[in-house]
Design an enzyme around this catalytic site. Sequence first.
Site, PDB file in Angstrom:
ATOM      1  N   TYR A 190     -69.534   5.646 -18.371  1.00  0.00           N
ATOM      2  CA  TYR A 190     -68.152   5.999 -17.702  1.00  0.00           C
ATOM      3  C   TYR A 190     -67.983   5.419 -16.366  1.00  0.00           C
ATOM      4  CZ  TYR A 190     -64.704   9.275 -16.221  1.00  0.00           C
ATOM      5  OH  TYR A 190     -63.746  10.023 -15.507  1.00  0.00           O
ATOM      6  N   PHE A 211     -54.704  16.825 -19.973  1.00  0.00           N
ATOM      7  CA  PHE A 211     -54.988  18.045 -18.976  1.00  0.00           C
ATOM      8  C   PHE A 211     -54.033  17.426 -17.621  1.00  0.00           C
ATOM      9  CE2 PHE A 211     -57.963  19.212 -15.495  1.00  0.00           C
ATOM     10  CZ  PHE A 211     -57.391  20.456 -14.924  1.00  0.00           C
ATOM     11  N   ARG A 228     -80.049  19.677 -17.103  1.00  0.00           N
ATOM     12  CA  ARG A 228     -79.784  18.327 -17.802  1.00  0.00           C
ATOM     13  C   ARG A 228     -80.238  17.179 -17.228  1.00  0.00           C
ATOM     14  NH1 ARG A 228     -73.574  18.960 -19.494  1.00  0.00           N
ATOM     15  NH2 ARG A 228     -73.227  19.062 -17.290  1.00  0.00           N
ATOM     16  N   VAL A 232     -66.409  22.235 -16.385  1.00  0.00           N
ATOM     17  CA  VAL A 232     -67.406  23.336 -16.445  1.00  0.00           C
ATOM     18  C   VAL A 232     -66.382  24.691 -16.153  1.00  0.00           C
ATOM     19  CG1 VAL A 232     -68.052  23.043 -13.931  1.00  0.00           C
ATOM     20  CG2 VAL A 232     -69.306  24.561 -15.670  1.00  0.00           C
ATOM     21  N   LEU A 269     -52.387  10.466 -28.012  1.00  0.00           N
ATOM     22  CA  LEU A 269     -52.924  11.726 -28.347  1.00  0.00           C
ATOM     23  C   LEU A 269     -54.246  11.768 -29.031  1.00  0.00           C
ATOM     24  CD1 LEU A 269     -49.584  12.516 -30.294  1.00  0.00           C
ATOM     25  CD2 LEU A 269     -50.258  13.119 -27.851  1.00  0.00           C
ATOM     26  N   SER A 270     -55.228  10.808 -28.469  1.00  0.00           N
ATOM     27  CA  SER A 270     -56.522  11.090 -28.710  1.00  0.00           C
ATOM     28  C   SER A 270     -57.286  12.127 -28.195  1.00  0.00           C
ATOM     29  CB  SER A 270     -57.269   9.704 -28.399  1.00  0.00           C
ATOM     30  OG  SER A 270     -57.338   9.498 -27.006  1.00  0.00           O
ATOM     31  N   ASP A 309     -78.289  14.967 -14.270  1.00  0.00           N
ATOM     32  CA  ASP A 309     -77.445  15.627 -13.394  1.00  0.00           C
ATOM     33  C   ASP A 309     -77.518  15.256 -11.978  1.00  0.00           C
ATOM     34  OD1 ASP A 309     -75.143  17.052 -14.761  1.00  0.00           O
ATOM     35  OD2 ASP A 309     -76.392  19.134 -14.758  1.00  0.00           O
ATOM     36  N   GLN A 367     -60.879   7.197 -21.742  1.00  0.00           N
ATOM     37  CA  GLN A 367     -61.950   7.658 -22.352  1.00  0.00           C
ATOM     38  C   GLN A 367     -62.854   8.453 -21.066  1.00  0.00           C
ATOM     39  OE1 GLN A 367     -64.733   9.375 -23.629  1.00  0.00           O
ATOM     40  NE2 GLN A 367     -65.793   7.677 -22.853  1.00  0.00           N
ATOM     41  N   ALA A 410     -54.574   7.749 -18.536  1.00  0.00           N
ATOM     42  CA  ALA A 410     -55.187   7.743 -19.966  1.00  0.00           C
ATOM     43  C   ALA A 410     -56.396   6.890 -19.835  1.00  0.00           C
ATOM     44  CB  ALA A 410     -54.151   6.544 -20.796  1.00  0.00           C
TER      45      ALA A 410
HETATM   46  N1  LIG Z   1     -60.742  16.200 -15.345  1.00  0.00           N
HETATM   47  C1  LIG Z   1     -61.566  15.620 -14.298  1.00  0.00           C
HETATM   48  O1  LIG Z   1     -62.363  16.342 -13.884  1.00  0.00           O
HETATM   49  C2  LIG Z   1     -61.431  13.930 -13.726  1.00  0.00           C
HETATM   50  C3  LIG Z   1     -62.400  13.922 -12.856  1.00  0.00           C
HETATM   51  C4  LIG Z   1     -62.226  12.307 -12.528  1.00  0.00           C
HETATM   52  C5  LIG Z   1     -61.267  11.499 -12.924  1.00  0.00           C
HETATM   53  N2  LIG Z   1     -60.723  11.914 -14.032  1.00  0.00           N
HETATM   54  C6  LIG Z   1     -59.855  10.886 -14.548  1.00  0.00           C
HETATM   55  O2  LIG Z   1     -58.472  11.375 -14.971  1.00  0.00           O
HETATM   56  C7  LIG Z   1     -57.845  11.075 -15.847  1.00  0.00           C
HETATM   57  C8  LIG Z   1     -57.340  12.069 -16.639  1.00  0.00           C
HETATM   58  O3  LIG Z   1     -58.308  13.048 -17.075  1.00  0.00           O
HETATM   59  P1  LIG Z   1     -58.151  14.430 -17.710  1.00  0.00           P
HETATM   60  O4  LIG Z   1     -58.956  15.267 -17.532  1.00  0.00           O
HETATM   61  O5  LIG Z   1     -56.663  14.788 -17.699  1.00  0.00           O
HETATM   62  O6  LIG Z   1     -58.505  13.756 -19.367  1.00  0.00           O
HETATM   63  P2  LIG Z   1     -57.560  14.057 -20.665  1.00  0.00           P
HETATM   64  O7  LIG Z   1     -58.560  13.731 -21.826  1.00  0.00           O
HETATM   65  O8  LIG Z   1     -57.132  15.420 -21.090  1.00  0.00           O
HETATM   66  O9  LIG Z   1     -56.426  13.124 -20.669  1.00  0.00           O
HETATM   67  C9  LIG Z   1     -56.408  11.735 -21.004  1.00  0.00           C
HETATM   68  C10 LIG Z   1     -55.308  11.551 -21.934  1.00  0.00           C
HETATM   69  O10 LIG Z   1     -55.102   9.933 -22.130  1.00  0.00           O
HETATM   70  C11 LIG Z   1     -54.978   9.943 -23.454  1.00  0.00           C
HETATM   71  N3  LIG Z   1     -55.551   8.513 -24.103  1.00  0.00           N
HETATM   72  C12 LIG Z   1     -56.774   8.554 -24.044  1.00  0.00           C
HETATM   73  N4  LIG Z   1     -57.111   7.090 -24.399  1.00  0.00           N
HETATM   74  C13 LIG Z   1     -55.847   6.561 -24.513  1.00  0.00           C
HETATM   75  C14 LIG Z   1     -55.505   5.395 -24.948  1.00  0.00           C
HETATM   76  N5  LIG Z   1     -56.490   4.323 -25.240  1.00  0.00           N
HETATM   77  N6  LIG Z   1     -54.288   5.017 -24.831  1.00  0.00           N
HETATM   78  C15 LIG Z   1     -53.270   5.863 -24.479  1.00  0.00           C
HETATM   79  N7  LIG Z   1     -53.440   7.323 -24.127  1.00  0.00           N
HETATM   80  C16 LIG Z   1     -55.006   7.670 -24.242  1.00  0.00           C
HETATM   81  C17 LIG Z   1     -55.352  11.150 -24.044  1.00  0.00           C
HETATM   82  O11 LIG Z   1     -54.905  11.333 -25.378  1.00  0.00           O
HETATM   83  C18 LIG Z   1     -55.222  12.289 -23.176  1.00  0.00           C
HETATM   84  O12 LIG Z   1     -53.710  12.727 -23.502  1.00  0.00           O
HETATM   85  C19 LIG Z   1     -58.697   9.979 -16.593  1.00  0.00           C
HETATM   86  O13 LIG Z   1     -58.583   8.883 -16.186  1.00  0.00           O
HETATM   87  C20 LIG Z   1     -60.076  10.639 -16.142  1.00  0.00           C
HETATM   88  O14 LIG Z   1     -60.910   9.646 -16.143  1.00  0.00           O
HETATM   89  C21 LIG Z   1     -60.663  13.175 -14.423  1.00  0.00           C
END
Ligand SMILES: NC(=O)c1ccc[n+]([C@@H]2O[C@H](COP(=O)([O-])OP(=O)(O)OC[C@H]3O[C@@H](n4cnc5c(N)ncnc54)[C@H](O)[C@@H]3O)[C@@H](O)[C@H]2O)c1
Length: 313
Positions: free
Chosen positions: A140, A11, A272, A183, A33-34, A275, A75, A73
């Site tokens: 996390y 994203f 939840r 959300v 691409l997980s 929360d 989890q 990248a």
């Molecule tokens: N979306 C949010 O609100 C938010 C808030 C705080 C922090 N973050 C952080 O921002 C970052 C991006 O989040 P996002 O919302 O875009 O998530 P997302 O899941 O859309 O993107 C994560 C990407 O990393 C790839 N990926 C996961 N594990 C991998 C691995 N072991 N090796 C290679 N690629 C891997 C996935 O395929 C995916 O394309 C993450 O580190 C997340 O923890 C996001």
Amino acid sequence: MRILVTGGAGFIGSNLVFSLLSGGHQVGIIDDLSTGSMANLHPAAWFRGLDITDPGLQDAVADFRPEVVVHLAAQSSITVSQRDPERDRLVNIEGTRAVARAAAVAGARRVLSASSAAVYGTPVSLPVGEADPKVPENPYGHSKLAAEQALADELRPVGVDFASLRFANVYGPRQDPHGEGGVVAIFCGRMAAGEAPVVFGEGTQTRDFIFVGDIVLALIEAADTDVTLALPGDDGSAYNISTGDETSVEMLIQHLRSPAGYFGPVEHAPAREGDVARSVLDPTKAQEVFGWHSRVSLEAGLARTAAWFAQNR
Ligand SMILES: NC(=O)c1ccc[n+]([C@@H]2O[C@H](COP(=O)([O-])OP(=O)(O)OC[C@H]3O[C@@H](n4cnc5c(N)ncnc54)[C@H](O)[C@@H]3O)[C@@H](O)[C@H]2O)c1
């Protein structure tokens, strides 16, 4: 700039990659691409389908020769982290360490790593500053805090600049409406289909919702700045990336109704457990150190997001 984005098919990563390419930068992506998708991959970007914990990471990063690495990248599902904390340790902590090491070996000058508001747990006071207590309440959050330390341990001794950007609640186009994190995406997905949004509890819980375009700008401005981001001391390299505005889930729905074209009922489910009741992060440090501040109002960001979901469902 030559910028390598781990998680560039996800994203936030895909929004960053599209913006970097339209700004004339050379962009590489490493993603397994997980949770990301091929559809999010820009054809003009260099791409390796690789897990960041794979021993081949170092060669892949060296092949691209990035000046800056943006490490996204991870989890990032809290539910998965509770079910399988070992996976968070491996991907989020050891994966960050591996990315930092590979970046240093490849000669990168800076690494920016995505951290999260989850490192704070329940805030003791609002808005939350970078130096405030960090008591994560799920694996996390623990893994993101440990990843910040791993980044510093790897890069401070070798003189590569770095920062951990603690994102608030990010929303915008291309967020997965089927996950449990976003959300806004979940509400937009349901409202676009004419279904009632489901609110846990009364909807009085608050968050700091930030549009993905503002996150992209923060990453680009942090990548580009001439100032050193890894300041000395605990939390010296940590930056809240947030709006500083507190919004309740109830308010979020009110703002979404008109752009999503949904004026039906709202469903309520039991609150939840665990929360956080209120959260808002203070973004002053990012403004003072590298000049970034959020630009997109909640109304404008939600309108752009709802329009994207209406077109892409
Ligand atoms: N979306 C949010 O609100 C938010 C808030 C705080 C922090 N973050 C952080 O921002 C970052 C991006 O989040 P996002 O919302 O875009 O998530 P997302 O899941 O859309 O993107 C994560 C990407 O990393 C790839 N990926 C996961 N594990 C991998 C691995 N072991 N090796 C290679 N690629 C891997 C996935 O395929 C995916 O394309 C993450 O580190 C997340 O923890 C996001």
